[in-house]
Structure formats: structure tokens, C-alpha cells
Design a protein around this motif. Structure first.
Motif, short mmCIF file in Angstrom:
data_model
loop_
_atom_site.label_atom_id
_atom_site.label_comp_id
_atom_site.label_asym_id
_atom_site.label_seq_id
_atom_site.Cartn_x
_atom_site.Cartn_y
_atom_site.Cartn_z
N ALA A 12 19.12 23.29 -25.14
CA ALA A 12 19.61 22.28 -24.19
C ALA A 12 19.02 22.45 -22.81
O ALA A 12 19.69 22.28 -21.80
CB ALA A 12 21.13 22.31 -24.12
N GLY A 49 28.98 19.03 -20.96
CA GLY A 49 27.69 19.68 -20.79
C GLY A 49 26.55 18.73 -21.06
O GLY A 49 26.66 17.83 -21.90
N THR A 76 27.23 17.62 -24.58
CA THR A 76 28.28 18.46 -25.17
C THR A 76 29.61 18.20 -24.52
O THR A 76 29.71 18.14 -23.29
CB THR A 76 27.95 19.96 -24.99
N GLN A 115 31.81 29.29 -19.18
CA GLN A 115 32.37 28.99 -20.50
C GLN A 115 32.37 30.20 -21.42
O GLN A 115 33.27 30.38 -22.23
CB GLN A 115 31.57 27.85 -21.16
N SER A 158 17.73 22.91 -29.15
CA SER A 158 18.66 23.99 -29.45
C SER A 158 19.10 24.77 -28.22
O SER A 158 20.22 25.30 -28.17
CB SER A 158 18.06 24.95 -30.48
N ARG A 160 20.52 17.35 -25.25
CA ARG A 160 21.86 17.60 -25.79
C ARG A 160 22.97 17.23 -24.81
O ARG A 160 22.92 17.56 -23.63
CB ARG A 160 22.00 19.07 -26.19
N TYR A 206 33.07 20.10 -24.13
CA TYR A 206 33.68 21.41 -24.34
C TYR A 206 35.18 21.27 -24.60
O TYR A 206 35.84 20.39 -24.04
CB TYR A 206 33.47 22.30 -23.11
#
Length: 305
Positions: free
Chosen positions: A227, A255, A262, A153, A225, A260, A264
Motif C-alpha cells: 500500500a 487507510g 482500507t 494501529q 501489498s 489500496r 480499520y
């Protein structure tokens, strides 16, 4: 968020998980089996493959092992054949197998590059192709999940080969989501972030990994923070993507790690400029200085310090 009251189950489904003898792949295989799926375990190490199978069957699950390196079409065909002959169908492919050969560009050999491309990119292609053929013939749809990385990424220093294949896998999944839509087969990429032997090669996380092995604990700031969690923290996303509940989700890069989750973005144009008659080098320089340069993005992952 409204809590879900229905447990996500995979009863009657059959999954292939490549590279599932240890670490993240093993966690995926165990989670899929715990949700009710029969699993074809794959690894190059017969001992770890057998251990994953035993961990599944000892609790009443169903699993068989195919010991072979992914990459060759023969391995992909053997994996699909094992699913069909042992369990009667194929519903899910988790293309997880991978290797690292980290070197900066000027020190990376052809062998370093080819080993990573053959396992990650070619291996996912051959397995995806074999699975798609079987799923299309079966006629009941299916789920294909490829495993990406933050390196794909954002880029990653010393990982020309790894970052390139991981970016390629996300594009591959998006392409497959288009090609396989009419057959009811979804294709998605998972971007996991978890403490593993691979993560331990990153200097910033070496000590965190060693502390985790010693204590079983991960500091809260790393779970949030950064992950970063355990392989088991990643596995629920694979279960959901393998299930009927995610039938409407395809072509996505998702993700997960630690605390966490996520989603994308797809690559998109930040700005377009038009100039009648085309662009000279001088006008491009002016456009960059006056407009586009302010939008330029940096390479590498977000600064989490």
C-alpha cells in the motif's frame, strides 16, 4: 463497484491544512484547492509554506499561509482567524503536522518524547478545539480529519512516542465524532501509507524511496501489498472526507496508499470469560493456557514479505 458519475467538489468551502509546506500535507492542500476549496496553509518553514500558496494561487485558487508551529493554542487560534478573516468561514480542518524523534525506549529522551507529543497530539487537540468552536458558532456543520499512521494501529519498533500519539489521535477522532455529532461536524482519522522523507527512515523502504526519487516509479508489489504510493495517491481520500458526500461518515479510521483503500476495525473484545467469585492467578493461568492464549495477537504490522 458502480462508478460515480458526479465529480466531488469543494466549491465555497474553506480548509485549514497543518504541516502543508511539503510532502503529504502539501499534496492534501493542493488537492483540496484543485477541488475548489480555499486553503489556509501552515508550516514552520516560511519558504515551503509560500511555495504551497503560490502553487495554489498560480492556477486560480485561493490560499494564505500561517507560519507557526502547531501545538500552542495561539497557533490554532491564528489558523482559524486566518480562515475567518481571509475567506469568511471554516469548513474543514486537516490536522496533519508532525515530527519524528525515533529512538528505542531505553534511549528515548524526555525531549524526544515531548516534541512528538506536543506537535501531533497537543497540536491536533488545540487545532481541533479551535476549529470545533468556530464550526459550532457558524452552525453549518464541518469536517475534522486527523492523520494517523500504521504505527498507531499496530505498534512500531523504535517509535514509542510516534505510535502512542498516532493511536491517541484515532481515539480522539472517535471521541469527537460523539461530541460533535449534534452540530453536524464529522471527525475521522486517515491512515496514510506513502513514500515520503518519513517513510525513508524505515530501513525496508529506504531503497524504494531513493529509487522513486530517481525514477518516479514505484514497483507494483509495493503499490498493492505494501500500500505504498505517492502523497498524491492519498489526497483523494482527504477531498472526499472534506466534501458533502461524506456527511454520513464519522468516527472512522480509513487507510489509503498506493492502490489500496482500507477500513480499520474499532478495538473489540476477542473473548470474555466469567468465573463466579472472581479470578485467582492460578485460574487466570489455566484460562490463558486452555483458551485465551490461542487468540493472542502479535504486535507489529502484518508480514508483507
Amino acid at each position: 463497484m458502480t462508478p460515480s458519475t458526479e465529480v466531488v467538489r469543494l466549491d465555497g468551502r474553506v480548509a485549514i491544512v497543518t504541516g502543508s509546506g511539503r510532502s503529504l500535507g502539501r499534496a492534501y492542500a493542493l488537492a483540496l484547492a484543485d477541488a475548489g476549496a480555499a486553503v489556509v496553509v501552515n508550516d514552520v518553514d516560511p519558504v515551503t509554506a509560500a511555495e504551497t500558496v503560490a502553487a495554489i494561487t498560480s492556477t486560480g485558487g485561493r490560499a494564505v499561509a500561517v507560519v507557526a508551529p502547531v501545538g500552542p493554542a495561539s497557533t490554532a487560534e491564528a489558523l482559524v482567524d486566518a480562515a475567518l478573516t481571509q475567506f469568511g468561514r471554516l469548513d474543514v480542518l486537516i490536522a496533519n503536522a508532525g515530527v519524528l524523534r525515533d529512538r528505542v525506549l531505553w534511549k528515548m529522551s524526555d525531549e524526544d518524547f515531548d516534541a512528538v507529543v506536543d506537535t501531533h497530539l497537543r497540536g491536533t487537540f488545540t487545532c481541533g478545539r479551535a476549529a470545533a468552536i468556530a464550526m459550532r458558532e457558524q452552525g453549518d456543520g464541518g469536517r475534522i480529519v486527523v492523520i494517523g499512521s500504521p504505527a498507531g494501529q499496530f505498534g512500531s519498533f523504535g517509535q514509542t512516542n510516534y505510535a502512542a500519539v498516532k493511536a491517541g489521535l484515532v481515539a480522539m477522532a472517535r471521541t469527537w465524532s460523539l461530541e460533535l455529532a449534534r452540530a453536524g461536524i464529522t471527525a475521522n482519522a486517515v491512515i496514510p501509507t506513502a513514500l515520503s522523507p518519513m517513510t525513508a527512515t524505515i530501513p525496508a523502504y529506504t531503497q524504494v524511496y531513493e529509487d522513486f526519487l530517481a525514477t518516479g516509479e514505484i514497483p507494483r508489489e509495493y503499490r498493492s501489498s505494501h500500500a505504498l504510493g505517492t502523497p498524491e495517491d492519498v489526497a483523494p481520500l482527504l477531498v472526499w472526507l472534506a466534501s458533502e458526500r461524506s456527511a454520513h461518515v464519522t468516527g472512522q479510521a480509513i487507510g489509503i496508499g498506493g492502490d489500496r483503500l482500507t477500513l480499520y476495525a474499532h478495538p473489540s473484545a476477542l473473548r470474555t470469560l466469567d468465573h463466579d467469585g472472581g479470578w485467582s492467578a492460578e485460574r487466570i493461568d489455566e484460562a490463558w493456557r486452555d483458551d485465551l492464549g490461542a487468540l493472542a495477537q502479535t504486535s507489529g504490522p502484518p508480514d508483507l514479505s
